[in-house]
Structure formats: structure tokens, C-alpha cells
Design a protein around this motif. Structure first.
Motif, PDB file in Angstrom:
ATOM      1  N   VAL A 154       0.861  -1.175   0.000  1.00  0.00           N
ATOM      2  CA  VAL A 154       0.000   0.000   0.000  1.00  0.00           C
ATOM      3  C   VAL A 154       0.898   1.227   0.000  1.00  0.00           C
ATOM      4  N   LEU A 155       0.834   2.018  -1.061  1.00  0.00           N
ATOM      5  CA  LEU A 155       1.560   3.282  -1.102  1.00  0.00           C
ATOM      6  C   LEU A 155       0.722   4.270  -0.310  1.00  0.00           C
ATOM      7  N   HIS A 156       1.135   4.483   0.918  1.00  0.00           N
ATOM      8  CA  HIS A 156       0.308   5.132   1.929  1.00  0.00           C
ATOM      9  C   HIS A 156       0.713   6.590   2.077  1.00  0.00           C
ATOM     10  N   GLU A 157      -0.229   7.478   1.879  1.00  0.00           N
ATOM     11  CA  GLU A 157       0.020   8.915   1.955  1.00  0.00           C
ATOM     12  C   GLU A 157      -0.105   9.366   3.408  1.00  0.00           C
ATOM     13  N   LEU A 158       1.019   9.719   4.027  1.00  0.00           N
ATOM     14  CA  LEU A 158       1.015  10.062   5.441  1.00  0.00           C
ATOM     15  C   LEU A 158       0.757  11.545   5.701  1.00  0.00           C
ATOM     16  N   LEU A 159       1.007  12.400   4.712  1.00  0.00           N
ATOM     17  CA  LEU A 159       0.691  13.808   4.892  1.00  0.00           C
ATOM     18  C   LEU A 159      -0.828  13.989   4.930  1.00  0.00           C
ATOM     19  N   PRO A 160      -1.322  14.932   5.743  1.00  0.00           N
ATOM     20  CA  PRO A 160      -2.777  15.102   5.893  1.00  0.00           C
ATOM     21  C   PRO A 160      -3.401  15.854   4.722  1.00  0.00           C
ATOM     22  N   LEU A 161      -3.486  15.183   3.573  1.00  0.00           N
ATOM     23  CA  LEU A 161      -4.069  15.786   2.387  1.00  0.00           C
ATOM     24  C   LEU A 161      -5.518  15.329   2.248  1.00  0.00           C
ATOM     25  N   VAL A 162      -6.335  16.171   1.635  1.00  0.00           N
ATOM     26  CA  VAL A 162      -7.761  15.881   1.470  1.00  0.00           C
ATOM     27  C   VAL A 162      -8.083  15.757  -0.022  1.00  0.00           C
ATOM     28  N   PRO A 163      -8.594  14.587  -0.422  1.00  0.00           N
ATOM     29  CA  PRO A 163      -8.791  13.386   0.383  1.00  0.00           C
ATOM     30  C   PRO A 163      -7.484  12.628   0.569  1.00  0.00           C
ATOM     31  N   HIS A 164      -7.496  11.681   1.477  1.00  0.00           N
ATOM     32  CA  HIS A 164      -6.338  10.822   1.697  1.00  0.00           C
ATOM     33  C   HIS A 164      -6.319   9.755   0.599  1.00  0.00           C
ATOM     34  N   ILE A 165      -5.221   9.700  -0.155  1.00  0.00           N
ATOM     35  CA  ILE A 165      -5.130   8.767  -1.278  1.00  0.00           C
ATOM     36  C   ILE A 165      -4.078   7.695  -0.995  1.00  0.00           C
ATOM     37  N   ASP A 166      -4.499   6.462  -0.953  1.00  0.00           N
ATOM     38  CA  ASP A 166      -3.589   5.325  -0.958  1.00  0.00           C
ATOM     39  C   ASP A 166      -3.613   4.712  -2.351  1.00  0.00           C
ATOM     40  N   VAL A 167      -2.530   4.041  -2.725  1.00  0.00           N
ATOM     41  CA  VAL A 167      -2.513   3.272  -3.962  1.00  0.00           C
ATOM     42  C   VAL A 167      -2.111   1.837  -3.604  1.00  0.00           C
ATOM     43  N   TYR A 168      -2.963   0.903  -3.981  1.00  0.00           N
ATOM     44  CA  TYR A 168      -2.759  -0.503  -3.665  1.00  0.00           C
ATOM     45  C   TYR A 168      -2.118  -1.202  -4.862  1.00  0.00           C
ATOM     46  N   ARG A 169      -1.123  -2.033  -4.562  1.00  0.00           N
ATOM     47  CA  ARG A 169      -0.520  -2.855  -5.609  1.00  0.00           C
ATOM     48  C   ARG A 169      -0.931  -4.306  -5.394  1.00  0.00           C
ATOM     49  N   PHE A 170      -1.519  -4.888  -6.423  1.00  0.00           N
ATOM     50  CA  PHE A 170      -1.914  -6.289  -6.398  1.00  0.00           C
ATOM     51  C   PHE A 170      -1.007  -7.041  -7.369  1.00  0.00           C
ATOM     52  N   PRO A 171      -0.146  -7.919  -6.875  1.00  0.00           N
ATOM     53  CA  PRO A 171       0.808  -8.609  -7.748  1.00  0.00           C
ATOM     54  C   PRO A 171       0.130  -9.727  -8.533  1.00  0.00           C
ATOM     55  N   PRO A 172       0.823 -10.275  -9.520  1.00  0.00           N
ATOM     56  CA  PRO A 172       0.277 -11.432 -10.232  1.00  0.00           C
ATOM     57  C   PRO A 172      -0.057 -12.559  -9.249  1.00  0.00           C
ATOM     58  N   ASN A 173      -1.133 -13.266  -9.552  1.00  0.00           N
ATOM     59  CA  ASN A 173      -1.516 -14.401  -8.716  1.00  0.00           C
ATOM     60  C   ASN A 173      -2.012 -15.527  -9.617  1.00  0.00           C
ATOM     61  N   GLY A 174      -2.662 -16.505  -9.032  1.00  0.00           N
ATOM     62  CA  GLY A 174      -3.093 -17.649  -9.821  1.00  0.00           C
ATOM     63  C   GLY A 174      -4.089 -17.319 -10.907  1.00  0.00           C
ATOM     64  N   LYS A 175      -4.836 -16.229 -10.747  1.00  0.00           N
ATOM     65  CA  LYS A 175      -5.863 -15.863 -11.719  1.00  0.00           C
ATOM     66  C   LYS A 175      -5.454 -14.695 -12.614  1.00  0.00           C
ATOM     67  N   ARG A 176      -4.416 -13.938 -12.206  1.00  0.00           N
ATOM     68  CA  ARG A 176      -4.010 -12.746 -12.949  1.00  0.00           C
ATOM     69  C   ARG A 176      -2.496 -12.775 -13.098  1.00  0.00           C
ATOM     70  N   ASP A 177      -2.010 -12.615 -14.328  1.00  0.00           N
ATOM     71  CA  ASP A 177      -0.570 -12.674 -14.568  1.00  0.00           C
ATOM     72  C   ASP A 177       0.012 -11.282 -14.804  1.00  0.00           C
ATOM     73  N   PHE A 178      -0.558 -10.274 -14.159  1.00  0.00           N
ATOM     74  CA  PHE A 178      -0.112  -8.892 -14.332  1.00  0.00           C
ATOM     75  C   PHE A 178      -0.300  -8.148 -13.012  1.00  0.00           C
ATOM     76  N   PHE A 179       0.330  -6.979 -12.907  1.00  0.00           N
ATOM     77  CA  PHE A 179       0.182  -6.107 -11.742  1.00  0.00           C
ATOM     78  C   PHE A 179      -1.048  -5.229 -11.919  1.00  0.00           C
ATOM     79  N   THR A 180      -1.764  -5.026 -10.830  1.00  0.00           N
ATOM     80  CA  THR A 180      -2.915  -4.131 -10.808  1.00  0.00           C
ATOM     81  C   THR A 180      -2.656  -3.054  -9.768  1.00  0.00           C
ATOM     82  N   PHE A 181      -2.713  -1.798 -10.174  1.00  0.00           N
ATOM     83  CA  PHE A 181      -2.555  -0.660  -9.267  1.00  0.00           C
ATOM     84  C   PHE A 181      -3.900   0.062  -9.188  1.00  0.00           C
ATOM     85  N   VAL A 182      -4.407   0.268  -7.966  1.00  0.00           N
ATOM     86  CA  VAL A 182      -5.722   0.874  -7.782  1.00  0.00           C
ATOM     87  C   VAL A 182      -5.661   1.919  -6.677  1.00  0.00           C
ATOM     88  N   THR A 183      -6.268   3.079  -6.921  1.00  0.00           N
ATOM     89  CA  THR A 183      -6.339   4.100  -5.871  1.00  0.00           C
ATOM     90  C   THR A 183      -7.392   3.722  -4.834  1.00  0.00           C
TER      91      THR A 183
END
Length: 240
Positions: free
Chosen positions: A66-95
Motif C-alpha cells: 500500500v503506497l500510503h500517503e502520510l501527509l494530511p491531504l484531502v482526500p487521503h489517497i492510498d494506492v494498492y498494488r496487487f501482484p500477479p496471482n493464480g488468476k491474474r498474470d499482471f500487476f494491478t494498481f488501484v487508488t
């Protein structure tokens, strides 16, 4: 502010530990060149985060970072990284957090256009990708504007290249064609507003102009003819 000013800076990141779920937390560096709103959202948004993460796990698998935004910005935005797994052979990045506040979409469009999160699919993991999503998510709220399917955006005026490419200098926003990702709006709502997923697609200036001149269907048709992959693999020649 031109988008090139958002993408030019690449602030240093710092590993600051792990989340409760075991994902790596990273703090972003200096943002003194920007003037986002500073503060904290109501604590009620914590329930948004918990529900969003539950739905994300169902859709994408388990996030490892989780790319976690620690500064108090509005809104607070994290970016999640989902690595390849058994069902997906690519990286997924989602806010996560862009949808905590409604966008300034035209009222006549209704609830379907008020809340969204951004997604990017890639064959590789690069810091540029989540940084792109995070800055776009803030750009929308800091500029009191909105993004949705069919919109396009040059990376500045004149457009500057995205990442390390030679040809891709603009962005096109469209619904995800990945299942079950495309069902996010049916699974996640905030204040009765569906949260839709917006897929960020790097394109060329010529492709962006084609869309502006002839509409989104013309660009969709061009993607179809060229069998455009939904997973970003790096630079490519323009389809125009």
C-alpha cells in the motif's frame, strides 16, 4: 495547473512499515510544489476504507503493498498494488480514497458520475505507475473537476512523454474491460453513490486528437483494430 507539472516531480519514497494486513507502507516525499487541501476528512470515512479494501480483495486478490500517503491531504489517497496471482498474470494498481469525496461532476448526470477510483494494469512494477494514479486522484479534487469514461487528457501543453516512452504523452479514461474489475460499481457504494473504476490508458497525441475530433467510438474502434492490450507493456507506435 498543467498535468506536466504534476508528473514532472518524482518525490522520494520511504518505507515506513507494514499495514495491519501485512502490506508494505511507503511515505511519499516533499510536495511543496503543490497546494492541495490540507486537513482530515470525517472519521466516518474509515468505514469507506474498510469496505473498499474488502471489495478490492474480492476483485483483485491480496494486495502486497500500500503506497500510503502520510501527509494530511484531502482526500487521503492510498494506492494498492496487487501482484500477479493464480488468476491474474499482471500487476494491478488501484487508488483508494478518491471516492471518499464526490467529484464536481454536472448534477444532471446523477450519482453514476460522482465517485470513482483509478486503475492501471501493467506487466511490470514501477514507481511511476502508482505515482501517476495518486497525482491524478488529487488533481481531480484540488482542481474541483471530474474524470470519467471517455475523457482524455494531454500530459501538459505541449504534452510531455509519460514514463520512459517515446510516443505516449496523453491519457484516455475508459471502463475496465477486465472481469470482475468492471463490476466495482455494483459492489461498492458510498452514500448510495456507486463507485466506478476508471482505467487509465496511455495514448499518443494523434490518438487523443482523433478522439477529440471524432468521438470516443473512433478511438475504441482503433483499439479494436489494433488489438490493443489492456495490460501496459511499455512504449508503442501510434495507431494513427
Amino acid at each position: 495547473m498543467a498535468m506536466k507539472d504534476w508528473f514532472r516531480r518524482k518525490p522520494a519514497s520511504e518505507n515506513v512499515g507494514t499495514s495491519k494486513g501485512g502490506s508494505r507502507l511507503i511515505r511519499y516525499g516533499d510536495r511543496s510544489d503543490l497546494k492541495p487541501e490540507v486537513g482530515f476528512l470525517d472519521e466516518s470515512t474509515l468505514s469507506n476504507t474498510e469496505e473498499r479494501e474488502r471489495v478490492y480483495s474480492d476483485l483483485f486478490g491480496e494486495s502486497d503493498t500500500v503506497l500510503h500517503e502520510l501527509l494530511p491531504l484531502v482526500p487521503h489517497i492510498d494506492v494498492y498494488r496487487f501482484p500477479p496471482n493464480g488468476k491474474r498474470d499482471f500487476f494491478t494498481f488501484v487508488t483508494g480514497g478518491m471516492s471518499d469525496l464526490p467529484m464536481n461532476s454536472p448534477s444532471e448526470l446523477g450519482a453514476d458520475y460522482r465517485r470513482a477510483e483509478l486503475v492501471f494494469y501493467s506487466t511490470e512494477d514501477r514507481d511511476d505507475y502508482p505515482e501517476l494514479l495518486r497525482r491524478l486522484a488529487h488533481f481531480v479534487h484540488d482542481n474541483n473537476t471530474w474524470l470519467h469514461w471517455g475523457h482524455s487528457m494531454p500530459n501538459g501543453q505541449p504534452p510531455e512523454r509519460l514514463f520512459d516512452t517515446k510516443h505516449l504523452d496523453s491519457l484516455f479514461f475508459m471502463p475496465s474491460i477486465v472481469n470482475p474489475d468492471s463490476t466495482l460499481g455494483d459492489r461498492l457504494q458510498i452514500d448510495s453513490d456507486p463507485v466506478h473504476l476508471i482505467w487509465c490508458v496511455p495514448i499518443t497525441t494523434a490518438e487523443c486528437q482523433l478522439k477529440l475530433d471524432n468521438g470516443t467510438d473512433a478511438l475504441y474502434d482503433l483499439f479494436d483494430v489494433n488489438k490493443h492490450p489492456f495490460v501496459f507493456t511499455g512504449d508503442r507506435q501510434s495507431y494513427v
